[in-house]
Design an enzyme around this catalytic site. Structure first.
Site, PDB file in Angstrom:
ATOM      1  N   GLU A  19      38.326  31.993 -43.110  1.00  0.00           N
ATOM      2  CA  GLU A  19      38.413  32.812 -44.325  1.00  0.00           C
ATOM      3  C   GLU A  19      39.864  33.180 -44.656  1.00  0.00           C
ATOM      4  OE1 GLU A  19      35.654  36.078 -43.877  1.00  0.00           O
ATOM      5  OE2 GLU A  19      33.983  34.825 -44.508  1.00  0.00           O
ATOM      6  N   GLU A  61      28.762  29.802 -43.205  1.00  0.00           N
ATOM      7  CA  GLU A  61      28.164  31.049 -42.710  1.00  0.00           C
ATOM      8  C   GLU A  61      27.136  31.509 -43.742  1.00  0.00           C
ATOM      9  OE1 GLU A  61      31.099  34.021 -41.712  1.00  0.00           O
ATOM     10  OE2 GLU A  61      32.372  32.559 -40.702  1.00  0.00           O
TER      11      GLU A  61
HETATM   12  C1  GLA Z   1      33.052  36.646 -42.071  1.00  0.00           C
HETATM   13  C2  GLA Z   1      33.720  35.892 -40.956  1.00  0.00           C
HETATM   14  C3  GLA Z   1      32.949  35.882 -39.670  1.00  0.00           C
HETATM   15  C4  GLA Z   1      32.298  37.199 -39.457  1.00  0.00           C
HETATM   16  C5  GLA Z   1      31.418  37.556 -40.626  1.00  0.00           C
HETATM   17  C6  GLA Z   1      30.665  38.863 -40.437  1.00  0.00           C
HETATM   18  O1  GLA Z   1      32.369  35.915 -42.973  1.00  0.00           O
HETATM   19  O2  GLA Z   1      34.080  34.586 -41.295  1.00  0.00           O
HETATM   20  O3  GLA Z   1      33.856  35.606 -38.627  1.00  0.00           O
HETATM   21  O4  GLA Z   1      33.291  38.145 -39.288  1.00  0.00           O
HETATM   22  O5  GLA Z   1      32.226  37.701 -41.747  1.00  0.00           O
HETATM   23  O6  GLA Z   1      31.491  39.988 -40.523  1.00  0.00           O
END
Ligand code: GLA
Ligand code: ZN
Length: 663
Positions: free
Chosen positions: A144, A304
């Site tokens: 991210e 995700e």
């Molecule tokens: C983000 C991150 C993950 C995790 C999730 C949940 O999307 O990429 O590593 O931290 O949030 O908080």
């Protein structure tokens, strides 16, 4: 690739003896891929140059025995403490000039040369080690990018880099002074070395400087990603490279970043704990998937996908039975070829110990596991067939990072948010089962029957020309309030009344406007009274006709929305923010006027979307509610997955294929 479902897995959080059970349960669930290691730098390199990849290799191999492939993440979003001890200057500086310290994640400066050297050493070793591993298929760079980097970093290294970026862009400091309008408040510079990162000022900031800063930050992040992508490409020619985006997030221009990647991935948490609502409305989720598809104009991965209740310090709502599957298949309906659930098992420690996964803390398969298993067993075979397919929308909404940046710097109205406007224009199409593409402003628009370009705030002669040509050739275009206000440097246009040259295709001029601070207004449209919000352009007709008139303000009775025929096309100008009822009715009118086709009709909370490939067309019908719902399709389709035609159980997803579809 034939890979459609997976989980984000952290074997390093669990005893070695458990891994085999995990792998077996995953296999039974239908997991074909895991993403691993994106936060485990310390475990892989506990001291400089002392690499420990054996545990990861063991996990990759074990999963491989169960037919599960691996995507590896580079762990550069969390440099370990020994790196920070050696190079404390890696920790970023915020706008207050404060150092942000170790103890969370993203405690890094992306321009810092020492940090880049650590990355080079580590990513080289990691990529060489896994280049020929038969079970590794690709890489996720960092995690991210841009997350937590909103106002970072203001350090000396970033300052020097910003100065160089400006010198490359402007060549002379006089050109910079001109572009930034530094005659105001005595802000002129004698040399690039006097320009700083935007540390907090006594009061106010220069909007042109801030726009360059945001663009610089985006370029820096892309460069930071490229630093790693180049190493991986060289060492792992057989592997793909992707990155997990965050929907509409604007820290980095995702179109630019996409150029480095084989395909884009996304992260989505519809019921994230930070939301005020129990979960984000489905039309916003749908729009997020559509924009993700647009970043590279191809199918994507969900890296995700929410699989349980979200939570750091506080928690969100629990997911109702079926809700996770409906959201997962919504991702697929909008172009995901693979869905990776975050996370496999709820972690017992650390910041995210309440961020729930497919398995709970106990590790026993329960309701969520069974639901995921049913989902994969129903849909994997179909996804093998329609992998690579794309929708073919007739409607496009223009999306652009620079407009977003400029309106973040000066929102004009305290609640005006660029992406929020896109959502509002998107919703009526979503509700009417009409697929939408997001496009960049300079993309070819000719394939679309209707183009909506909200808030074209920054304008260039090229863009004016582009829109004019689209309309002249028969295009139907919607332009809105706050269009043509500024030039590319974020300086107000002065040569004509608003909306500048685009006034010619709109058949209007906007010599005045009103900001509806802490109030709303109303308009008369099609014989009814409708609420409007935030803004009223005061419009003079120059050939257009008014289709809505203000009922409030000193400009009562003057045009609020106009329609103009220009050569072969039509332009609508919306001089205000329509409330939801007006937006619904106005878009319904535009849908009729442009001849755009709906996929069907349905009760509330039912979504429809298509994907197409090789002359075949698949249609998804998704019930996002906990109640039974009815629907009807336009056209002849065959049901591939689903219980009863035309009726959806709570959260049911049905899949159809169009009969005899030809191009
Ligand atoms: C983000 C991150 C993950 C995790 C999730 C949940 O999307 O990429 O590593 O931290 O949030 O908080
Ligand atoms: Zn920095």
């Amino acid at each position: 690739m034939g890979i459609h479902f997976g989980v984000d897995y952290y074997p390093e959080h669990w005893p070695r003896e458990r891994w085999e059970t995990d792998a077996r349960l995953m296999q039974e669930m239908g997991v074909q891929v895991v993403r691993m290691a994106e936060f485990s730098w310390f475990k892989m390199e506990p001291r400089e140059g002392e690499f420990h990849f054996e545990w990861l290799e063991e996990a990759v191999a074990l999963l491989g025995n169960y037919g599960i492939k691996t995507v590896l993440g580079t762990p550069t979003a969390a440099p370990p403490a020994w790196i920070i001890e050696r190079n404390p200057e890696i920790q970023p500086i915020d706008r207050q000039g404060r150092r942000r310290h170790f103890g969370g994640r993203h405690h890094d400066c992306q321009s810092n040369a020492a940090y880049r050297a650590h990355i080079k050493r580590f990513v080289t070793a990691m990529s060489q080690r896994f280049a020929d591993n038969p079970n590794v298929i690709g890489w996720q760079i960092d995690n991210e990018l841009g997350n937590s980097h909103g106002d970072l970093c203001m350090c000396d290294s970033c300052k020097a880099r910003f100065q160089k970026w400006l010198a490359d862009k402007y060549q002379t400091v006089e050109a910079l002074n001109d572009a930034w309008g530094t005659a105001f408040w005595s802000q002129g510079y004698n040399s690039f070395s006097q320009v700083s990162t935007p540390l907090i000022t006594a009061v106010g900031e220069n909007p042109s400087a801030m726009l360059d800063w945001k663009c610089f930050c985006s370029d820096l992040i892309v460069d930071f990603a490229k630093w790693q992508a180049d190493i991986i490409r060289e060492n792992c020619p057989k592997h793909f490279i992707t990155h997990n985006y965050m929907c509409f997030d604007d820290k980095v221009n995702y179109y630019d970043l996409g150029e480095l990647l084989d395909f884009v991935s996304n992260d989505i948490y519809p019921a994230g704990h930070w939301q005020k609502q129990p979960h984000q409305p489905e039309h916003e989720l749908a729009a997020s998937h559509d924009v993700i598809r647009s970043y590279k104009k191809k199918p994507f991965w969900m890296m995700e996908q929410q699989s349980g209740m979200a939570g750091w310090e506080i928690m969100g709502r629990a997911l109702e039975p079926g809700q996770m599957s409906a959201w997962a298949m919504q991702s697929v309906a909008h172009g995901a070829d693979a869905v990776v659930f975050f996370r496999w098992r709820t972690c017992a420690m650390g910041t995210e110990q309440y961020w729930h996964g497919i398995l709970g803390h106990s590790g026993n398969p329960g309701r969520t596991y069974e639901e995921a298993k049913t989902l994969t067993h129903r849909f994997t075979k179909h996804m093998d067939v329609f992998e690579g397919s794309m929708p073919k929308p007739e409607v496009a909404i223009v999306h652009n990072f620079r407009q977003n940046y400029a309106l973040r710097i000066q929102p004009n109205h305290p609640e005006l948010w660029y992406v929020g406007q896109l959502y509002q224009y998107y919703k009526p199409f979503y509700d009417n089962k009409i697929p939408v593409d997001f496009v960049q402003d300079t993309d070819d628009l000719s394939q679309y029957k209707l183009v909506i370009a909200p808030l074209q705030y920054l304008m260039t002669p090229e863009l004016e020309q582009h829109y004019t040509e689209y309309v002249a050739n028969g295009g139907k275009l919607v332009l809105t309030m706050r269009t043509g206000v500024k030039d590319a440097a974020n300086i107000c246009m002065t040569d004509r009344e608003l909306p500048g040259k685009l006034g010619d295709i709109c058949g209007i001029e906007v010599p005045e406007y009103d900001c509806l601070l802490q109030t709303t207004g109303s308009v008369l449209y099609d014989g009814g009274t409708y609420e409007i919000r935030k803004w009223c352009d005061i419009i003079d007709l120059k050939g257009a006709r008014a289709i809505a008139e203000y009922q409030t303000g000193f400009y009562k009775g003057t045009p609020a929305i106009t329609e103009n025929a220009y050569e072969k096309g039509t332009v609508w100008y919306v001089g205000t923010e329509p409330g939801e009822a007006l937006m619904t009715d106005l878009m319904a009118y535009l849908i009729r006027q442009s001849g755009v086709q709906a996929l069907g009709t349905a009760d509330a909370g039912v979504e429809m979307m298509t994907r197409e490939k090789d002359g075949r067309r698949w249609l998804f019908v998704i019930n996002h509610t906990g109640e039974k719902q009815n629907y009807r399709l336009n056209g002849t389709y065959t049901l591939l997955e689903g219980e009863r035609e035309g009726i959806l159980n709570p959260y049911e997803v049905q899949l159809w294929e169009q009969a005899g579809k030809t191009e």
